[in-house]
Design a protein around this motif. Structure first.
Motif, PDB file in Angstrom:
ATOM      1  N   SER A  45     -10.744   5.229 -12.904  1.00  0.00           N
ATOM      2  CA  SER A  45     -11.294   6.425 -13.544  1.00  0.00           C
ATOM      3  C   SER A  45     -12.651   6.812 -12.961  1.00  0.00           C
ATOM      4  O   SER A  45     -13.032   7.974 -12.993  1.00  0.00           O
ATOM      5  N   TRP A  46     -13.370   5.854 -12.387  1.00  0.00           N
ATOM      6  CA  TRP A  46     -14.688   6.164 -11.836  1.00  0.00           C
ATOM      7  C   TRP A  46     -14.634   6.757 -10.429  1.00  0.00           C
ATOM      8  O   TRP A  46     -15.635   7.222  -9.918  1.00  0.00           O
ATOM      9  N   HIS A  47     -13.462   6.760  -9.789  1.00  0.00           N
ATOM     10  CA  HIS A  47     -13.337   7.446  -8.501  1.00  0.00           C
ATOM     11  C   HIS A  47     -13.526   8.947  -8.728  1.00  0.00           C
ATOM     12  O   HIS A  47     -13.148   9.470  -9.776  1.00  0.00           O
ATOM     13  N   SER A  48     -14.076   9.630  -7.758  1.00  0.00           N
ATOM     14  CA  SER A  48     -14.336  11.062  -7.925  1.00  0.00           C
ATOM     15  C   SER A  48     -13.024  11.851  -8.016  1.00  0.00           C
ATOM     16  O   SER A  48     -11.990  11.436  -7.499  1.00  0.00           O
ATOM     17  N   SER A  49     -13.093  12.988  -8.674  1.00  0.00           N
ATOM     18  CA  SER A  49     -11.920  13.863  -8.794  1.00  0.00           C
ATOM     19  C   SER A  49     -11.417  14.293  -7.429  1.00  0.00           C
ATOM     20  O   SER A  49     -10.210  14.399  -7.206  1.00  0.00           O
ATOM     21  N   GLU A  50     -12.352  14.537  -6.498  1.00  0.00           N
ATOM     22  CA  GLU A  50     -11.958  14.945  -5.146  1.00  0.00           C
ATOM     23  C   GLU A  50     -11.139  13.850  -4.472  1.00  0.00           C
ATOM     24  O   GLU A  50     -10.152  14.136  -3.795  1.00  0.00           O
ATOM     25  N   ASP A  51     -11.556  12.601  -4.647  1.00  0.00           N
ATOM     26  CA  ASP A  51     -10.799  11.486  -4.075  1.00  0.00           C
ATOM     27  C   ASP A  51      -9.399  11.417  -4.680  1.00  0.00           C
ATOM     28  O   ASP A  51      -8.411  11.238  -3.975  1.00  0.00           O
ATOM     29  N   LYS A  52      -9.310  11.557  -5.995  1.00  0.00           N
ATOM     30  CA  LYS A  52      -8.014  11.435  -6.663  1.00  0.00           C
ATOM     31  C   LYS A  52      -7.085  12.602  -6.359  1.00  0.00           C
ATOM     32  O   LYS A  52      -5.873  12.442  -6.368  1.00  0.00           O
ATOM     33  N   HIS A  53      -7.632  13.784  -6.069  1.00  0.00           N
ATOM     34  CA  HIS A  53      -6.787  14.934  -5.743  1.00  0.00           C
ATOM     35  C   HIS A  53      -6.134  14.799  -4.368  1.00  0.00           C
ATOM     36  O   HIS A  53      -5.217  15.546  -4.048  1.00  0.00           O
ATOM     37  N   ARG A  54      -6.584  13.856  -3.571  1.00  0.00           N
ATOM     38  CA  ARG A  54      -5.964  13.604  -2.265  1.00  0.00           C
ATOM     39  C   ARG A  54      -4.654  12.841  -2.388  1.00  0.00           C
ATOM     40  O   ARG A  54      -3.910  12.704  -1.420  1.00  0.00           O
ATOM     41  N   TRP A  55      -4.379  12.311  -3.586  1.00  0.00           N
ATOM     42  CA  TRP A  55      -3.252  11.414  -3.790  1.00  0.00           C
ATOM     43  C   TRP A  55      -2.314  11.936  -4.862  1.00  0.00           C
ATOM     44  O   TRP A  55      -2.686  12.735  -5.703  1.00  0.00           O
ATOM     45  N   LYS A  56      -1.084  11.447  -4.823  1.00  0.00           N
ATOM     46  CA  LYS A  56      -0.121  11.698  -5.884  1.00  0.00           C
ATOM     47  C   LYS A  56       0.631  10.401  -6.138  1.00  0.00           C
ATOM     48  O   LYS A  56       0.623   9.480  -5.309  1.00  0.00           O
ATOM     49  N   ILE A  57       1.285  10.332  -7.286  1.00  0.00           N
ATOM     50  CA  ILE A  57       2.044   9.137  -7.654  1.00  0.00           C
ATOM     51  C   ILE A  57       3.529   9.441  -7.506  1.00  0.00           C
ATOM     52  O   ILE A  57       4.009  10.478  -7.958  1.00  0.00           O
ATOM     53  N   VAL A  58       4.238   8.512  -6.871  1.00  0.00           N
ATOM     54  CA  VAL A  58       5.684   8.635  -6.692  1.00  0.00           C
ATOM     55  C   VAL A  58       6.343   7.410  -7.313  1.00  0.00           C
ATOM     56  O   VAL A  58       5.922   6.279  -7.072  1.00  0.00           O
ATOM     57  N   ARG A  59       7.361   7.652  -8.138  1.00  0.00           N
ATOM     58  CA  ARG A  59       8.139   6.556  -8.722  1.00  0.00           C
ATOM     59  C   ARG A  59       8.988   5.914  -7.634  1.00  0.00           C
ATOM     60  O   ARG A  59       9.548   6.601  -6.785  1.00  0.00           O
TER      61      ARG A  59
END
Length: 65
Positions: A5-19
């Motif tokens: 949760s402490w990673h920046s929003s910009e960092d997290k928007h670079r990724w997606k989750i795949v089942r």
């Protein structure tokens, strides 16, 4: 890989989750995710949901640009 949760929003928007069971994208914005445990928190539809797909049940992959 693990996103916290402490990673920046910009960092997290670079990724997606795949089942890994059916290789579909998990919809929503990542709050936190852990490939080892298969747990993730996603912000979708104005609320945060915690999902568990079991150990190795998700992959965190780069979004296409």
């Amino acid at each position: 890989m693990r996103l916290e949760s402490w990673h920046s929003s910009e960092d997290k928007h670079r990724w997606k989750i795949v089942r890994t069971d059916n290789y579909t994208d998990v919809p929503g914005d990542i709050v936190s995710a852990d490939e080892t445990t298969g747990e993730c928190s996603i912000h979708v539809g104005g609320e945060t949901k915690t999902l568990s797909f079991g150990p190795g049940g998700i992959r965190i992959v780069g979004r296409r640009r």
